[in-house]
Design a protein around this motif. Structure first.
Motif, PDB file in Angstrom:
ATOM      1  N   LEU A   4      41.588  53.131 -51.365  1.00 45.62           N
ATOM      2  CA  LEU A   4      43.041  53.151 -51.519  1.00 45.62           C
ATOM      3  C   LEU A   4      43.445  54.096 -52.645  1.00 45.62           C
ATOM      4  O   LEU A   4      42.932  54.004 -53.759  1.00 45.62           O
ATOM      5  CB  LEU A   4      43.541  51.736 -51.814  1.00 45.62           C
ATOM      6  CG  LEU A   4      45.038  51.471 -51.655  1.00 45.62           C
ATOM      7  CD1 LEU A   4      45.466  51.655 -50.200  1.00 45.62           C
ATOM      8  CD2 LEU A   4      45.368  50.066 -52.137  1.00 45.62           C
ATOM      9  N   GLU A   9      49.339  55.055 -52.895  1.00 47.88           N
ATOM     10  CA  GLU A   9      49.453  54.066 -51.833  1.00 47.88           C
ATOM     11  C   GLU A   9      49.389  52.657 -52.402  1.00 47.88           C
ATOM     12  O   GLU A   9      50.108  51.763 -51.939  1.00 47.88           O
ATOM     13  CB  GLU A   9      48.350  54.267 -50.789  1.00 47.88           C
ATOM     14  CG  GLU A   9      48.387  53.299 -49.611  1.00 47.88           C
ATOM     15  CD  GLU A   9      49.632  53.437 -48.737  1.00 47.88           C
ATOM     16  OE1 GLU A   9      49.788  52.617 -47.812  1.00 47.88           O
ATOM     17  OE2 GLU A   9      50.447  54.357 -48.974  1.00 47.88           O
ATOM     18  N   ARG A  21      52.782  51.984 -53.777  1.00 43.59           N
ATOM     19  CA  ARG A  21      53.750  51.787 -52.699  1.00 43.59           C
ATOM     20  C   ARG A  21      53.613  50.400 -52.085  1.00 43.59           C
ATOM     21  O   ARG A  21      54.616  49.695 -51.857  1.00 43.59           O
ATOM     22  CB  ARG A  21      53.573  52.860 -51.616  1.00 43.59           C
ATOM     23  CG  ARG A  21      54.657  52.848 -50.541  1.00 43.59           C
ATOM     24  CD  ARG A  21      54.320  53.801 -49.402  1.00 43.59           C
ATOM     25  NE  ARG A  21      53.245  53.302 -48.565  1.00 43.59           N
ATOM     26  CZ  ARG A  21      53.413  52.434 -47.566  1.00 43.59           C
ATOM     27  NH1 ARG A  21      54.625  51.963 -47.293  1.00 43.59           N
ATOM     28  NH2 ARG A  21      52.390  52.023 -46.845  1.00 43.59           N
TER      29      ARG A  21
END
Length: 238
Positions: free
Chosen positions: A193, A197, A200
């Motif tokens: 990851l 991201e 988010r």
């Protein structure tokens, strides 16, 4: 200890972290800056999310001092979090460059001025994926905050970090703890990851969560809770 700042949301007082409130003041003593006692819970939660022992990796209260930062071997830490005030030249008497406020020397019982200045950050030897400046307005676009983030950011990048996570305004303590802890838990659970991201997804989770219930009984999902955070630097791979 200073009380946390208060904002009214839908008629109900909302606890936010105290700001230095130094505009128009020629000088202020370091020891007079507002305390941020609730940040300890946030740092402990981050440590646990990263499967680290808070008693071994955290420096809280008077232990969060200039001497500790300068003498520790920080090169082995992938995440460094500073939950304190970001200052700019002129906010304290004699301050000529951006700095992070640490425990006052008289309180900590150490030498120095209690400030981690941009010049001192440049001398640190880091190999960090993240430096988190979870404080008051460390990334604000309104003059002083932007200058602090820019100067401190350049110094941390030079010292060896790949990304900074900064706040654009004084944050709501509970949501700040939930968002940042969730961000690092997601990265710990999924090594692929990216930083951007992870942030988010943590923001979306907070937006989709129970929210903040106002005095009128309605649930509030204002950006105040989830939008203060900005990544500066590499938002890609860890």
């Amino acid at each position: 200890m200073a009380d946390a700042g208060m904002t009214v949301t839908r008629g109900l007082p909302l606890k936010r972290r105290s700001s230095p409130k130094l505009e128009g003041v020629d000088s202020a003593e370091l020891a007079m800056l507002p305390r941020l006692p609730d940040t300890a819970d946030e740092l402990k939660s981050i440590a646990l999310a990263l499967q680290a022992d808070p008693s071994k990796v955290l420096k809280l209260g008077k232990d969060a001092n200039e001497e500790a930062v300068k003498t520790m071997d920080l090169s082995g830490f992938k995440v460094l979090a500073f939950a304190t005030h970001g200052l700019v030249p002129g906010e304290l008497n004699g301050l000529t460059q951006p700095a992070l406020a640490l425990s006052a020397p008289a309180v900590a019982g150490v030498e120095g001025d209690g400030l981690l200045t941009m010049e001192e950050i440049l001398t640190l030897k880091l190999d960090a994926d993240w430096v988190v400046l979870s404080a008051c307005n460390t990334g604000a676009g309104q003059g002083a905050g932007a200058e602090a983030a820019s100067g401190l950011g350049r110094a941390f990048f030079y010292a060896g970090t790949r990304a900074l996570l900064v706040t654009n305004w004084s944050v709501h303590s509970q949501s700040a703890r939930e968002l940042v802890t969730d961000l690092f838990k997601r990265q710990a659970d999924d090594p692929k990851l990216t930083r951007a991201e992870a942030l988010r997804l943590a923001m979306m989770a907070l937006m989709d969560g129970p929210g903040y219930v106002g005095a009128d009984g309605k649930t509030e999902f204002a950006p105040l809770f989830w939008a203060p955070y900005t990544i500066i630097g590499d938002g890609g791979a860890r």
